[in-house]
Design an enzyme around this catalytic site. Structure first.
Site, short mmCIF file in Angstrom:
data_model
loop_
_atom_site.label_atom_id
_atom_site.label_comp_id
_atom_site.label_asym_id
_atom_site.label_seq_id
_atom_site.Cartn_x
_atom_site.Cartn_y
_atom_site.Cartn_z
N ASN A 1 90.71 87.83 33.03
CA ASN A 1 91.03 87.42 31.66
C ASN A 1 89.81 86.68 31.07
OD1 ASN A 1 91.83 85.55 29.56
ND2 ASN A 1 93.93 86.05 30.05
N HIS B 1 88.80 82.56 27.95
CA HIS B 1 88.09 81.28 27.97
C HIS B 1 86.63 81.40 27.55
CE1 HIS B 1 91.37 79.05 29.27
NE2 HIS B 1 91.20 79.07 30.58
N HIS C 1 94.02 88.12 25.51
CA HIS C 1 95.24 87.76 24.76
C HIS C 1 94.81 87.51 23.32
CE1 HIS C 1 99.00 84.89 24.57
NE2 HIS C 1 98.99 85.78 23.60
N ARG D 1 95.91 86.12 20.27
CA ARG D 1 97.01 85.26 19.81
C ARG D 1 97.16 85.35 18.31
NH1 ARG D 1 99.41 80.97 22.28
NH2 ARG D 1 99.12 80.91 24.52
N ARG E 1 93.08 81.76 18.33
CA ARG E 1 92.36 80.54 18.76
C ARG E 1 91.22 80.84 19.73
NH1 ARG E 1 96.83 77.84 22.71
NH2 ARG E 1 98.09 77.96 20.85
N GLU F 1 97.18 91.58 26.17
CA GLU F 1 98.30 90.65 26.28
C GLU F 1 98.64 90.14 24.89
OE1 GLU F 1 97.42 87.56 29.19
OE2 GLU F 1 98.73 86.23 28.05
N THR G 1 100.16 80.24 27.95
CA THR G 1 101.50 80.81 28.12
C THR G 1 102.25 79.98 29.16
OG1 THR G 1 100.41 82.92 27.79
CG2 THR G 1 102.71 83.00 28.44
N GLU H 1 104.91 91.79 34.97
CA GLU H 1 103.92 90.84 35.50
C GLU H 1 104.70 89.60 35.90
OE1 GLU H 1 100.32 89.97 33.26
OE2 GLU H 1 100.17 88.01 34.26
N HIS I 1 98.79 84.04 36.50
CA HIS I 1 98.86 82.68 35.95
C HIS I 1 98.66 81.64 37.04
CE1 HIS I 1 99.45 79.67 32.92
NE2 HIS I 1 99.51 80.66 32.03
#
Ligand code: PXP
Length: 244
Positions: free
Chosen positions: A6, A9, A42, A44, A48, A69, A100, A151, A190
């Site tokens: 992912n 970040h 992801h 969003r 963000r 995602e 999440t 998932e 996660h």
């Protein structure tokens, strides 16, 4: 078992300054060149971290699997249907959350997903994964909806005390077994990191794709920092030596 990284970040760090770097797409290319089977992002609702342009560039440059995602809003469904990633992972999304926080509230979303969300993604030919708590009842609800992938949320396991971890692993194992019995593919993610991954993959069967972001980016930063600081120090030391 495949690793999907992912890259959200990387975008968070990029967005801290408006300088265009670090680039999540460049990070994705590095991840793939070093063994990742694919990339997760992801997008969003509040944009963000990953922005629309990042998402489209990722869809162009990622060579392996691309897992989009998202929350099940009309806007995201529209973008996803146009993009056609390998997988669409549907997650609960709250504006005020930092990340999440858990799996989908299955009893609450069933009707909406059955009538509004899943038909559109199915028509576009996009396989859907639901991010769920490792609870057999929730997995059975996924089977009722006919989704091909789940998932499993591993955050509770990741954050559990050492004494609580075996019980969480058992919960995950039962959930994976239930999914397998219903012909549902099992992904997970996660909070997974270098400390907790081994027990997880030893204990939980049928895992296919593992999604990891935070721990890998944090590790990369700390392991990469010595190289970066050394190189800059050398430049400055050499300049000082020339000047004297
Ligand atoms: N899977 C889902 C559904 C997520 O929302 C996240 C966090 O964005 C992850 C996996 C990756 O979690 P982490 O960043 O803690 O590795």
């Amino acid at each position: 078992m495949k690793l999907l990284v992912n890259v959200d970040h990387v975008a968070t760090l990029r967005n801290a300054r408006s300088e265009g770097f670090p680039d999540p797409v460049e990070a994705a290319v590095i991840c793939e060149a070093n063994g990742a089977a694919g990339i997760v992002f992801h997008l969003r609702e509040d944009r963000r971290h990953i922005k629309d342009e990042d998402a489209w560039r990722l869809s162009e440059h990622v060579k392996g699997l691309l897992d989009f995602e998202m929350g099940a809003t009309e806007e995201m469904i529209g973008i996803c249907c146009k993009m056609k990633p390998h997988l669409c992972t549907l997650v609960p999304e709250k504006r005020e959350e930092i990340t999440t926080e858990g799996g989908l509230n299955m009893p609450l979303i069933m009707d909406d997903y059955r009538t509004r969300v899943l038909p559109k993604l199915k028509e576009a030919g996009i396989p859907v994964s639901l991010f769920v708590e490792p609870e057999p009842d929730d997995i059975k609800r996924c089977a009722e909806l006919g989704v091909p992938v789940v998932e499993l949320h591993t955050g509770t396991y990741a954050n559990a005390s050492e004494s609580r971890k075996p019980a969480e692993l058992k919960r995950l194992r039962l959930a994976a077994e239930t999914a397998h019995e219903h012909g549902i593919k099992v992904n997970a993610g996660h909070g997974l990191n270098f400390e907790n991954i081994r027990a997880f993959i030893d204990e939980v069967p049928y895992l296919e794709e593992i999604s990891i972001g935070h721990a890998l980016m944090a590790d990369a930063l700390m392991r990469g920092l010595p190289v970066s600081v050394r190189e800059m120090s050398e430049i400055l030391e050499n300049a000082t030596a020339k000047a004297t």
